[in-house]
Motif scaffolding. Structure first.
Motif, PDB file in Angstrom:
ATOM      1  N   VAL A   1       0.875  -1.207  -0.196  1.00 52.97           N
ATOM      2  CA  VAL A   1       0.162   0.062   0.117  1.00 52.97           C
ATOM      3  C   VAL A   1       1.103   1.338   0.301  1.00 52.97           C
ATOM      4  CG1 VAL A   1      -1.711   1.449   1.318  1.00 52.97           C
ATOM      5  CG2 VAL A   1      -1.861  -1.235   1.083  1.00 52.97           C
ATOM      6  N   ASN A   2       0.873   1.955  -1.132  1.00 56.02           N
ATOM      7  CA  ASN A   2       1.707   3.234  -1.344  1.00 56.02           C
ATOM      8  C   ASN A   2       3.071   2.838  -0.911  1.00 56.02           C
ATOM      9  OD1 ASN A   2      -0.415   5.189  -1.710  1.00 56.02           O
ATOM     10  ND2 ASN A   2      -0.773   5.559   0.329  1.00 56.02           N
ATOM     11  N   GLY A   3       3.400   1.639  -1.772  1.00 56.61           N
ATOM     12  CA  GLY A   3       4.932   1.401  -1.762  1.00 56.61           C
ATOM     13  C   GLY A   3       5.387   0.707  -0.630  1.00 56.61           C
ATOM     14  N   LYS A   4       4.544   0.585   0.452  1.00 56.53           N
ATOM     15  CA  LYS A   4       5.131  -0.274   1.693  1.00 56.53           C
ATOM     16  C   LYS A   4       4.515  -1.391   1.547  1.00 56.53           C
ATOM     17  CE  LYS A   4       5.021   2.712   4.878  1.00 56.53           C
ATOM     18  NZ  LYS A   4       4.515   3.407   5.960  1.00 56.53           N
ATOM     19  N   THR A   5       5.371  -2.377   1.787  1.00 55.60           N
ATOM     20  CA  THR A   5       4.867  -3.826   2.045  1.00 55.60           C
ATOM     21  C   THR A   5       4.158  -3.953   3.144  1.00 55.60           C
ATOM     22  OG1 THR A   5       6.921  -4.552   3.230  1.00 55.60           O
ATOM     23  CG2 THR A   5       6.973  -4.598   0.929  1.00 55.60           C
ATOM     24  N   ILE A   6       3.256  -5.047   3.324  1.00 58.99           N
ATOM     25  CA  ILE A   6       2.458  -5.335   4.488  1.00 58.99           C
ATOM     26  C   ILE A   6       3.427  -5.662   5.785  1.00 58.99           C
ATOM     27  CG2 ILE A   6       0.688  -6.848   5.392  1.00 58.99           C
ATOM     28  CD1 ILE A   6      -0.002  -4.935   3.019  1.00 58.99           C
ATOM     29  N   LYS A   7       4.557  -6.258   5.486  1.00 56.10           N
ATOM     30  CA  LYS A   7       5.491  -6.740   6.519  1.00 56.10           C
ATOM     31  C   LYS A   7       5.970  -5.345   6.898  1.00 56.10           C
ATOM     32  CE  LYS A   7       9.772  -9.174   7.367  1.00 56.10           C
ATOM     33  NZ  LYS A   7      10.992 -10.037   6.854  1.00 56.10           N
ATOM     34  N   GLU A   8       6.487  -4.466   6.120  1.00 55.16           N
ATOM     35  CA  GLU A   8       6.736  -3.315   6.601  1.00 55.16           C
ATOM     36  C   GLU A   8       5.998  -2.348   7.600  1.00 55.16           C
ATOM     37  OE1 GLU A   8      10.159  -2.195   3.178  1.00 55.16           O
ATOM     38  OE2 GLU A   8       8.022  -1.690   2.779  1.00 55.16           O
ATOM     39  N   ALA A   9       4.666  -2.483   7.069  1.00 52.64           N
ATOM     40  CA  ALA A   9       3.581  -1.846   7.759  1.00 52.64           C
ATOM     41  C   ALA A   9       3.236  -2.322   9.040  1.00 52.64           C
ATOM     42  CB  ALA A   9       2.227  -2.014   6.878  1.00 52.64           C
ATOM     43  N   ILE A  10       3.350  -3.614   9.083  1.00 52.55           N
ATOM     44  CA  ILE A  10       3.118  -4.455  10.399  1.00 52.55           C
ATOM     45  C   ILE A  10       4.154  -3.877  11.434  1.00 52.55           C
ATOM     46  CG2 ILE A  10       3.561  -6.426  11.614  1.00 52.55           C
ATOM     47  CD1 ILE A  10       2.074  -7.790   8.971  1.00 52.55           C
ATOM     48  N   ALA A  11       5.417  -3.910  11.016  1.00 48.86           N
ATOM     49  CA  ALA A  11       6.722  -3.333  11.700  1.00 48.86           C
ATOM     50  C   ALA A  11       6.388  -1.996  12.441  1.00 48.86           C
ATOM     51  CB  ALA A  11       7.923  -3.484  10.988  1.00 48.86           C
ATOM     52  N   GLU A  12       5.828  -0.975  11.357  1.00 48.18           N
ATOM     53  CA  GLU A  12       5.910   0.396  11.857  1.00 48.18           C
ATOM     54  C   GLU A  12       4.569   0.096  12.960  1.00 48.18           C
ATOM     55  OE1 GLU A  12       4.432   2.941   8.711  1.00 48.18           O
ATOM     56  OE2 GLU A  12       6.828   3.110   7.982  1.00 48.18           O
ATOM     57  N   LYS A  13       3.522  -0.443  12.959  1.00 48.54           N
ATOM     58  CA  LYS A  13       2.454  -0.706  13.900  1.00 48.54           C
ATOM     59  C   LYS A  13       2.894  -1.065  15.448  1.00 48.54           C
ATOM     60  CE  LYS A  13      -0.709   1.191  10.934  1.00 48.54           C
ATOM     61  NZ  LYS A  13      -1.193   2.527  11.224  1.00 48.54           N
ATOM     62  N   ARG A  14       3.890  -1.987  15.594  1.00 51.32           N
ATOM     63  CA  ARG A  14       4.395  -2.312  16.618  1.00 51.32           C
ATOM     64  C   ARG A  14       4.588  -1.151  17.448  1.00 51.32           C
ATOM     65  NH1 ARG A  14       4.209  -7.771  16.670  1.00 51.32           N
ATOM     66  NH2 ARG A  14       4.686  -8.825  14.727  1.00 51.32           N
ATOM     67  N   GLY A  15       4.295  -1.362  18.706  1.00 55.60           N
ATOM     68  CA  GLY A  15       4.586  -0.215  19.783  1.00 55.60           C
ATOM     69  C   GLY A  15       3.521   0.929  19.881  1.00 55.60           C
ATOM     70  N   LEU A  16       2.738   0.755  18.947  1.00 57.29           N
ATOM     71  CA  LEU A  16       1.446   1.798  18.570  1.00 57.29           C
ATOM     72  C   LEU A  16      -0.169   1.160  18.975  1.00 57.29           C
ATOM     73  CD1 LEU A  16       2.490   3.720  15.399  1.00 57.29           C
ATOM     74  CD2 LEU A  16       2.819   4.448  17.998  1.00 57.29           C
ATOM     75  N   LEU A  17      -0.059  -0.301  18.782  1.00 54.91           N
ATOM     76  CA  LEU A  17      -1.355  -0.803  19.002  1.00 54.91           C
ATOM     77  C   LEU A  17      -1.228  -1.810  20.212  1.00 54.91           C
ATOM     78  CD1 LEU A  17      -2.716  -1.405  15.434  1.00 54.91           C
ATOM     79  CD2 LEU A  17      -3.349   0.030  16.828  1.00 54.91           C
ATOM     80  N   SER A  18      -2.170  -1.977  21.060  1.00 60.69           N
ATOM     81  CA  SER A  18      -2.272  -2.955  22.172  1.00 60.69           C
ATOM     82  C   SER A  18      -2.787  -4.096  21.819  1.00 60.69           C
ATOM     83  CB  SER A  18      -2.416  -2.368  23.496  1.00 60.69           C
ATOM     84  OG  SER A  18      -2.501  -2.899  24.513  1.00 60.69           O
ATOM     85  N   ALA A  19      -2.093  -5.400  22.182  1.00 65.83           N
ATOM     86  CA  ALA A  19      -2.786  -6.557  21.717  1.00 65.83           C
ATOM     87  C   ALA A  19      -2.319  -7.663  22.712  1.00 65.83           C
ATOM     88  CB  ALA A  19      -2.673  -6.851  20.343  1.00 65.83           C
ATOM     89  N   SER A  20      -2.975  -8.734  23.350  1.00 63.44           N
ATOM     90  CA  SER A  20      -2.751  -9.411  24.008  1.00 63.44           C
ATOM     91  C   SER A  20      -1.866 -10.608  23.531  1.00 63.44           C
ATOM     92  CB  SER A  20      -4.080 -10.116  24.874  1.00 63.44           C
ATOM     93  OG  SER A  20      -4.757  -9.442  25.290  1.00 63.44           O
ATOM     94  N   ASN A  21      -2.080 -10.809  22.074  1.00 59.62           N
ATOM     95  CA  ASN A  21      -1.064 -11.672  21.285  1.00 59.62           C
ATOM     96  C   ASN A  21      -0.996 -11.330  19.957  1.00 59.62           C
ATOM     97  OD1 ASN A  21      -3.727 -12.842  20.176  1.00 59.62           O
ATOM     98  ND2 ASN A  21      -4.059 -13.689  22.236  1.00 59.62           N
ATOM     99  N   GLU A  22      -0.424 -12.246  19.247  1.00 55.99           N
ATOM    100  CA  GLU A  22       0.055 -11.556  17.942  1.00 55.99           C
ATOM    101  C   GLU A  22      -1.041 -11.910  16.713  1.00 55.99           C
ATOM    102  OE1 GLU A  22       2.763 -10.685  14.683  1.00 55.99           O
ATOM    103  OE2 GLU A  22       2.656 -10.394  16.958  1.00 55.99           O
ATOM    104  N   ALA A  23      -1.960 -12.874  17.257  1.00 53.79           N
ATOM    105  CA  ALA A  23      -3.240 -13.203  16.343  1.00 53.79           C
ATOM    106  C   ALA A  23      -4.000 -11.878  16.464  1.00 53.79           C
ATOM    107  CB  ALA A  23      -3.845 -14.315  16.907  1.00 53.79           C
ATOM    108  N   LYS A  24      -4.209 -11.112  17.717  1.00 47.40           N
ATOM    109  CA  LYS A  24      -5.183 -10.198  17.766  1.00 47.40           C
ATOM    110  C   LYS A  24      -4.234  -8.906  17.178  1.00 47.40           C
ATOM    111  CE  LYS A  24      -8.891  -8.095  18.703  1.00 47.40           C
ATOM    112  NZ  LYS A  24      -9.898  -8.279  18.021  1.00 47.40           N
ATOM    113  N   PHE A  25      -2.960  -8.804  17.231  1.00 49.79           N
ATOM    114  CA  PHE A  25      -2.428  -7.671  16.917  1.00 49.79           C
ATOM    115  C   PHE A  25      -2.435  -7.581  15.411  1.00 49.79           C
ATOM    116  CE2 PHE A  25       1.759  -6.344  15.376  1.00 49.79           C
ATOM    117  CZ  PHE A  25       1.691  -4.824  15.621  1.00 49.79           C
ATOM    118  N   LEU A  26      -2.453  -8.515  14.590  1.00 49.25           N
ATOM    119  CA  LEU A  26      -2.606  -8.499  13.165  1.00 49.25           C
ATOM    120  C   LEU A  26      -3.908  -8.121  12.865  1.00 49.25           C
ATOM    121  CD1 LEU A  26      -0.333 -11.812  12.160  1.00 49.25           C
ATOM    122  CD2 LEU A  26       0.199  -9.443  12.018  1.00 49.25           C
ATOM    123  N   ASP A  27      -5.140  -8.743  13.605  1.00 43.42           N
ATOM    124  CA  ASP A  27      -6.215  -8.538  13.383  1.00 43.42           C
ATOM    125  C   ASP A  27      -6.583  -6.789  13.526  1.00 43.42           C
ATOM    126  OD1 ASP A  27      -9.267  -9.302  13.009  1.00 43.42           O
ATOM    127  OD2 ASP A  27      -9.429  -8.656  15.011  1.00 43.42           O
TER     128      ASP A  27
END
Length: 576
Positions: free
Chosen positions: A282-308
């Motif tokens: 999305v706008n030149g950014k891979t989904i993997k890169e987007a996931i990395a950017e969101k770490r530390g900004l969203l709270s989740a109890s586990n990885e499955a919910k974090f991705l959701d």
């Protein structure tokens, strides 16, 4: 002579130690802890006799000037003395009927000799021993459920150019979670460490956007899927530009974004968007890169919910156009798209026919019932029972948020009453401590209970009341849970609410009757199955398919089958 030299060396080392410098962060961390402790423990403060925020803002400039531990401690000692004498009431007798849960409780910081003098440590301990007993001025326990609510707080935006004003908000949030977040002991990072990291960031952030980004990072450290952050602009600020959305929802699988449902059919048709389409950038950014950017900004109890939680945030923009890279038929195709604000109520022309109407309950093939727990209401339960009571199995879909129907359903499927959950609730007379509360039961003595198989479907969208409902289903002894890791966040929510910033967190602890944990772990399925890109592209609900396999094949764990037509070798392997 040697004795004199030794004496002088000891004296010199003590002088050097006592005059040791103390850093700004050390002072502010310690001040945060003392201020919060007094807020909930000191009789005069906890009862609301003082403007405690004002006192903090007055003391912070003096604290900033302190250069040594002694200077710093003296300021705090004098502050406590200024509050007036405390009546000695020790010992405060604990009820013999109360069982405490103390994994969260830790006031050992009183004795941190690196920042506190011995005299200050003793004063803090004395206050704990003679703490306030009564209705807390700044928090209250919500009736029946036990989690706390904020009250009597100044909830205005802080002055983003004033570090003391910003620190007040940081101190408030840290202490609310310190004393009233039941799962503090399960955080990945110690809450003390988070405070050390956040204070310098909060000081450096000199505008609303930067400061509330720091607060997002702060809240993310709770590692709690209940934690959502809502930021609101100043009333004087210009209205923000409306958001525009991709015309479908999607799910992250294998670091790709896979379209799962069309939300605006005319818009999707215009750009040839279909269920199963794979988005790689999305706008030149891979989904993997987007996931990395969101770490530390969203709270989740586990990885499955974090991705959701991440997926929807990748499908919204303020921009006029968006470049989206798709992987179709083995080729990468980039489209420049115009997304729209079709979520607005007046944009319904984009959504005609996009979503299929869901049925609350229905009969599937082979005399199997299906119930959508997300739309089934209490008034629908009798009709559901009447239609499905003679089926050989019922699938209860909990990949959603149910509407409080579990009691009636448990009475239908269970032969007896079953306790399925117990709770920890905060002790407002000893903040930071939790008490084991009463448990909850479901079901009733019922010889005519449902005799067919019961299957419950779960995934990362199964959260809070849905997880609690899954625990109830499991307690009946007649339910098999199929799917993947659930959200791992249960317990009524508490709210940290400001004019411009609002966040939530789980307010009570929820456990199995044997005190087994559910937070962060979620409801562990008996049979694990996750959707695949191939399955979505083929239009299959692989979790429901696995449930139907289970119903037809009998006991897949042992290989026994009640249906000779079922070939067990054709059924995908199970982890359990």
């Amino acid at each position: 002579m040697q004795k004199i030299i030794l004496f002088l060396l000891v004296l010199f080392s003590q002088t050097i130690f006592s005059a040791a410098k103390i850093t700004e962060t050390e002072k502010l961390v310690a001040t945060c802890k003392v201020w919060g402790f007094l807020k909930y423990y000191h009789p005069k403060v906890a009862s609301g006799q003082l403007d405690w925020d004002k006192q903090l803002l007055e003391k912070l400039p003096k604290i900033e000037k302190a250069e040594t531990k002694e200077d710093f401690s003296l300021i705090l000692e004098n502050w406590i003395d200024e509050l007036g004498p405390i009546k000695e009431v020790t010992p405060i007798a604990a009820s013999k009927e109360v069982e405490y849960f103390d994994k969260n409780f830790d006031l050992s910081w009183f004795n941190n000799s690196q920042v506190f003098s011995k005299k200050l440590s003793q004063k803090l301990k004395f206050i704990e021993q003679n703490r306030f007993q009564g209705d807390q001025f700044y928090v209250y326990g919500l009736d029946r459920v036990g989690n706390v609510g904020m009250r009597n707080e100044n909830r205005a935006h802080p002055d983003f150019t004033n570090k003391y004003s910003k620190l007040r908000m940081v101190f408030m949030f840290w202490n609310l979670a310190e004393y009233f977040f039941p799962y503090k002991y399960l955080m990945d990072q110690k809450w003390d460490t988070t405070l050390v990291e956040i204070i310098p960031l909060a000081i450096q952030a000199d505008n609303q956007a930067d400061f509330y980004t720091v607060m997002r990072k702060f809240a993310s450290k709770l590692d709690d899927s209940h934690t959502e952050v809502y930021v609101y602009p100043n009333a004087t600020a210009p209205s923000p530009k409306p958001s525009n959305y991709f015309p479908a929802s999607a799910k992250i699988i294998d670091e790709k974004l896979v379209v799962t449902e069309i939300l605006a059919d005319s818009l999707a048709q215009a750009d040839d968007i279909k269920v199963g389409d794979v988005i790689t950038k999305v706008n030149g950014k891979t989904i993997k890169e987007a996931i990395a950017e969101k770490r530390g900004l969203l709270s989740a109890s586990n990885e499955a919910k974090f991705l959701d939680k991440i997926a929807p945030s990748l499908l919204v923009t303020k921009a006029d156009t968006v470049k989206v890279e798709f992987l179709k038929n083995g080729k990468y195709i980039t489209k420049t798209m115009i997304w729209h604000d079709y979520h607005d109520s007046h944009r319904n022309e984009f959504k005609k026919g996009a979503r299929k109407k869901k049925e609350k309950f229905k009969l599937l093939d082979d005399n199997i019932g299906y119930v959508d727990m997300g739309i089934l209401t209490g008034k629908n339960v009798p009709d559901m029972i009447e239609l499905l009571k003679d089926t050989k199995a019922i699938v209860f879909d909990l990949r959603n948020y149910p509407k409080g129907t579990i009691d009636d359903i448990a009475n239908f499927i269970s032969p007896k009453e079953n306790k399925f959950a117990i709770y920890t609730v905060p002790d407002l007379n000893h903040p930071g401590r939790y008490k084991w509360g009463d448990g909850t039961s479901c079901g009733t003595e019922n010889k005519d209970h449902y005799k067919g198989k019961v299957v419950v479907l779960v995934n990362e969208e199964t959260q809070s009341h849905a997880e609690w409902s899954a625990m109830a289903f499991r307690s009946t002894g007649n339910a098999t849970i199929i799917g993947s890791q659930t959200s791992g966040a249960d317990g009524n929510i508490s709210v940290f609410d400001f004019e411009g910033f609002r966040t939530l967190f789980s307010g009570i602890g929820v456990y199995y009757p044997d005190k087994g944990e559910t937070q962060r772990i979620g409801i562990v399925p008996d049979i694990e199955i996750k959707p695949t890109i191939k399955g979505i592209q083929e239009g299959r609900d692989e979790v429901l398919d696995r449930a139907l396999f289970f119903i037809e094949a009998g006991d897949l764990k042992t290989g026994a089958t009640t249906n000779p037509k079922v070939n067990l070798k054709e059924i995908p392997s199970l982890k359990n």
